[in-house]
Design a protein around this motif. Sequence first.
Motif, PDB file in Angstrom:
ATOM      1  N   ALA A 196     -58.030  37.938 -23.114  1.00 36.16           N
ATOM      2  CA  ALA A 196     -56.699  38.143 -22.529  1.00 36.16           C
ATOM      3  C   ALA A 196     -55.883  36.858 -22.605  1.00 36.16           C
ATOM      4  O   ALA A 196     -56.406  35.760 -22.496  1.00 36.16           O
ATOM      5  CB  ALA A 196     -56.837  38.581 -21.073  1.00 36.16           C
ATOM      6  N   ARG A 197     -54.601  37.021 -22.799  1.00 35.05           N
ATOM      7  CA  ARG A 197     -53.669  35.893 -22.723  1.00 35.05           C
ATOM      8  C   ARG A 197     -53.060  35.887 -21.330  1.00 35.05           C
ATOM      9  O   ARG A 197     -52.473  36.874 -20.917  1.00 35.05           O
ATOM     10  CB  ARG A 197     -52.558  36.039 -23.771  1.00 35.05           C
ATOM     11  CG  ARG A 197     -53.066  36.191 -25.188  1.00 35.05           C
ATOM     12  CD  ARG A 197     -53.806  34.941 -25.676  1.00 35.05           C
ATOM     13  NE  ARG A 197     -54.174  35.082 -27.064  1.00 35.05           N
ATOM     14  CZ  ARG A 197     -53.381  34.785 -28.077  1.00 35.05           C
ATOM     15  NH1 ARG A 197     -52.169  34.315 -27.853  1.00 35.05           N
ATOM     16  NH2 ARG A 197     -53.787  34.953 -29.319  1.00 35.05           N
ATOM     17  N   ARG A 198     -53.208  34.788 -20.629  1.00 34.02           N
ATOM     18  CA  ARG A 198     -52.768  34.737 -19.230  1.00 34.02           C
ATOM     19  C   ARG A 198     -51.362  34.159 -19.138  1.00 34.02           C
ATOM     20  O   ARG A 198     -51.062  33.129 -19.738  1.00 34.02           O
ATOM     21  CB  ARG A 198     -53.735  33.885 -18.422  1.00 34.02           C
ATOM     22  CG  ARG A 198     -53.322  33.699 -16.970  1.00 34.02           C
ATOM     23  CD  ARG A 198     -54.276  32.777 -16.249  1.00 34.02           C
ATOM     24  NE  ARG A 198     -55.536  33.433 -15.956  1.00 34.02           N
ATOM     25  CZ  ARG A 198     -56.662  32.782 -15.683  1.00 34.02           C
ATOM     26  NH1 ARG A 198     -56.679  31.473 -15.706  1.00 34.02           N
ATOM     27  NH2 ARG A 198     -57.768  33.438 -15.421  1.00 34.02           N
ATOM     28  N   LEU A 199     -50.527  34.816 -18.385  1.00 30.91           N
ATOM     29  CA  LEU A 199     -49.189  34.312 -18.054  1.00 30.91           C
ATOM     30  C   LEU A 199     -49.093  34.214 -16.541  1.00 30.91           C
ATOM     31  O   LEU A 199     -49.088  35.229 -15.854  1.00 30.91           O
ATOM     32  CB  LEU A 199     -48.109  35.246 -18.602  1.00 30.91           C
ATOM     33  CG  LEU A 199     -46.650  34.919 -18.232  1.00 30.91           C
ATOM     34  CD1 LEU A 199     -46.276  33.561 -18.781  1.00 30.91           C
ATOM     35  CD2 LEU A 199     -45.712  35.979 -18.766  1.00 30.91           C
ATOM     36  N   LEU A 200     -49.055  32.986 -16.020  1.00 31.35           N
ATOM     37  CA  LEU A 200     -48.989  32.773 -14.577  1.00 31.35           C
ATOM     38  C   LEU A 200     -47.530  32.595 -14.166  1.00 31.35           C
ATOM     39  O   LEU A 200     -46.830  31.750 -14.727  1.00 31.35           O
ATOM     40  CB  LEU A 200     -49.798  31.536 -14.179  1.00 31.35           C
ATOM     41  CG  LEU A 200     -51.292  31.598 -14.499  1.00 31.35           C
ATOM     42  CD1 LEU A 200     -51.963  30.294 -14.104  1.00 31.35           C
ATOM     43  CD2 LEU A 200     -51.939  32.760 -13.775  1.00 31.35           C
ATOM     44  N   LEU A 201     -47.095  33.376 -13.214  1.00 34.95           N
ATOM     45  CA  LEU A 201     -45.695  33.313 -12.774  1.00 34.95           C
ATOM     46  C   LEU A 201     -45.540  32.350 -11.608  1.00 34.95           C
ATOM     47  O   LEU A 201     -46.280  32.429 -10.630  1.00 34.95           O
ATOM     48  CB  LEU A 201     -45.201  34.689 -12.341  1.00 34.95           C
ATOM     49  CG  LEU A 201     -45.000  35.743 -13.432  1.00 34.95           C
ATOM     50  CD1 LEU A 201     -44.237  36.913 -12.853  1.00 34.95           C
ATOM     51  CD2 LEU A 201     -44.279  35.175 -14.615  1.00 34.95           C
ATOM     52  N   ALA A 202     -44.584  31.452 -11.727  1.00 38.62           N
ATOM     53  CA  ALA A 202     -44.188  30.580 -10.628  1.00 38.62           C
ATOM     54  C   ALA A 202     -42.933  31.158  -9.983  1.00 38.62           C
ATOM     55  O   ALA A 202     -42.309  32.078 -10.527  1.00 38.62           O
ATOM     56  CB  ALA A 202     -43.917  29.178 -11.155  1.00 38.62           C
TER      57      ALA A 202
END
Length: 950
Positions: A415-421
């Motif tokens: 999986a490619r992780r995209l962490l939202l701030a």
Amino acid sequence: MKTEFGVLGPLRVAVEGEEVDLDQPMLRRLLAVLLCQANSAVSAGALAEALWETSPPSSARKTLQLYVHRLRKKLGDPDRISHGPGGYRLVVESGECDADEMRRLVAQAHATVDPGLRAGLLRAALGLWRGAPLAEFADVPVVRTTADALTDRWLAVLAERVDVDLDLGRHDDLVPELTEVVARYPLLEGFRAQLMLALYRCGRQGDALATYHQAREVLRDELGIDPCDALCARYQEVLRADPALDLPARPGRPRPAQLPAAPRDFSGRTGELAELDAVVADGAGLVTISAIAGAAGVGKTALALRWAHLRRAEFPDGQLYVDLRGASTADPVDAAHALGEFLRALGVPAEHVPQDLESAAGLYRSLVADRRVLVLLDNAQNVDQVRPLLPGTSATVTLVTSRSRLAGLVAINGARRLLLAPLPAHESLDLLTTLLGVDRIAAEPEAAAAVAEACGHLPLALRIAAANLLDQPRRRLADFAADLTGNRLGVLAIAEDDQAAVRSVFALSYERLEPAARTLFRRLGLVPDLDATAEIAGVLDAGCGARSLDVLHDAHLLDCRTPGRYAFHDLIGLYAGERAEAEEDSRCRNAALDRLHAWYVGRLAAADRLLVPYRPTVVEAGPAPFDTALEALAWLDDEKSNLTALVRHAVATRRYEPAWQIPFLLSGYFEHRGTWLLGVTLLRHAVDAATALGGTDLECRTRAQFSIALVHSGRIAEAVLEQQRCLAIARETGNLQREAATLNNLGWMHHEQGDTAAALASYEASLALFTALDDRGYLAIVLQNAGDARSVLGDFAGAVAHHERSLAIAHEDDLVGQQGDSLLSLGQAHARAQRHDDAIRYFESALLPIAKTGNKMTEAMAHRELGLSLRAIGEPAADAFATAARLYHDTDDVHLAVAAYLDLSDAQAETGDLGAARHAFDSARRLHLRAPDPINVRRLAQVAAQLMAD
């Protein structure tokens, strides 16, 4: 060395990620010509003609050699530009130029049979375009030819990508884009034909026909010709509504369209949307998954839905959606139930849906194996919920949103992780403007910014705030912001809707935690703005440690700012404090705070012993966790924000002991790092706390440190008043040690005011008292200070005698920091006597002991004094001044950093290196603009005049 060349727009070059400043037009021109003929030899004559057009000067060949030399230096690689019989050759490796990268992406697009992936790759290629290529060199034929070819290539790629998007059914999105392209390139008939097709598929047959008529008029007016056969054929197809223009359907397969509506007022997140585009275009691995994770209220679902709707045409076989309810009061949806729903949506009769999970997952993977489907798994609780729902090929793209990090999907499933701030401040304001209207925000811009800040830039909080304000159209934003200041979590809620409340959303995450993690969560909320480490977790709760921090981090209740350090989003921190007040009695809370303060004070006292070894003990040190002053300083650098937060909290809660102890024990740190503005703030609190506790000696100690910070901050008159108050108290109470220390401080303040005679008198009075008290640490300091005063007054013999006595005590008592200070003062005394050879010897000897203490301010001073003496005898001084400037800059002492950069500029100009001298001057000027100083103003003008004369 990694070098990047940019020609798809204005010329740019970067080395190791840093932009190279090509400030000379001729260097830019030279690089542009060489880039257009990269890896090929260009004769000196051709380069001269390009640089000076048709009339090169007689010195062109020699000047060209100089330009090539300078360009090599700018590129940081002497082999980057070679010279041979054929002329000069710029070496550009594969992938170093953006034009090559565009060709690579286009070739990759041509090699794929997947239209959605092809569109993504072509879009990525077009994304490298930054504007007209090399437009500033349009007068150079070879550059103009290359630029024209690049523009033609870009237009061809754009047309190809539009064709693919039309095949994918993205006509709605293409109409505004093609309208803009046609307006920009009115004579390119291919784009007209594409626009006509897009308009027709949108049901706008009349507009499509009008587009043809506009094209005919433009072509006749501009070129005197009629439209080409292809455009005429498209006109006839539109006129008769030819079925060939319709988007071909894929018969025999259901096309589910399960996506919920995206928020109509979605705003911002352009970077995250682009990142999702890149992930899907990349297509690496068997399965492409974007695991969109983040704290409650950060807008995970909104982002996923926004992207899904923007790209839904790229998934012609449909879109599947399920809310897995991992962040809900209801029971989570299990994978078997979700699979059943998906299979039925894909056309499997209910009676044929397998009952066991493994068989259902296998059938699902088979059905989507050759389809281009988008799957959105919203609000996943854990990995077990998600894995059975993953397809077996990358043709189907799966988006997962979760409050958990779903690390297993990253580690095992690729999986490619995209962490939202939280949103950036400007995007928060954009969202409020979208929700409340331009007029309301424009009427109170500062109040709107305050509302966004109080909402912590969380989309959910911003939407709740906007909903409340929409219900009260006449309410001032400033009044609402004031309410938020007093009770943010209470105000950020909507009446009669428990789900529309920030507090309720946080509660869902909190209540799912294991007991140990809930305890740590609450106790970390006791002190606002406190960063957490494994050690702090252990202090607050002996049963907690790194594992509980990981649990809170994985649940997105803590952010990892730097490795090993965690912090709350401010709204989550407020909620943690609420839970501590509600669920723990005052005895438990106070005990936890007492342990935390005691742990920090013990460590601070140990650091204080290393940084200020001569100071009498005021607080007992804990177990020594540091072996050297440098280790102590490194720990203090990491903990500075926590210590500041602890002082603020101690002041607010009237915990007077830590309120004076922490700032007082930080005095050595303020001195070593030069952070005196922070020192003034914290030590003012220390004085107030000491006064509240009572006790004249404690009050004097804190006032003395406070006054030192005032002097370093330029507030000397205030500092003298503080010291005079201390002197009066010391004499009233008969405290000779305090009287001696105060006289020494007053001497230093007189010296800073320019009254050296008064300073020496005060030092001598202090010296007599410390001699009688046999306080050797302070005796060494006062001897040094008195020696400095004597050398300023011209008594060089007396100055050297005092400094040598100070140095002897420092050696005998192993006072490393004082050794460095005494050697530095000896150097200054000899320099004032114009004995620069002796001064240089002392300055160089001082550097080693000073470096051992980590005192960057004193180290910077030693390097600058060394540079001044070197320059006085005609020796190279640039290195010493450069080091001084860097160290002053590191300590944020802008005024002294400016002075050191000006010293450096003078030294470089004297050696004839005018380019370096101007660079140093520019550094000084930029720093000076941050904090103007009258002395530096005059010096800047002098150096500027000298550089212009040279």
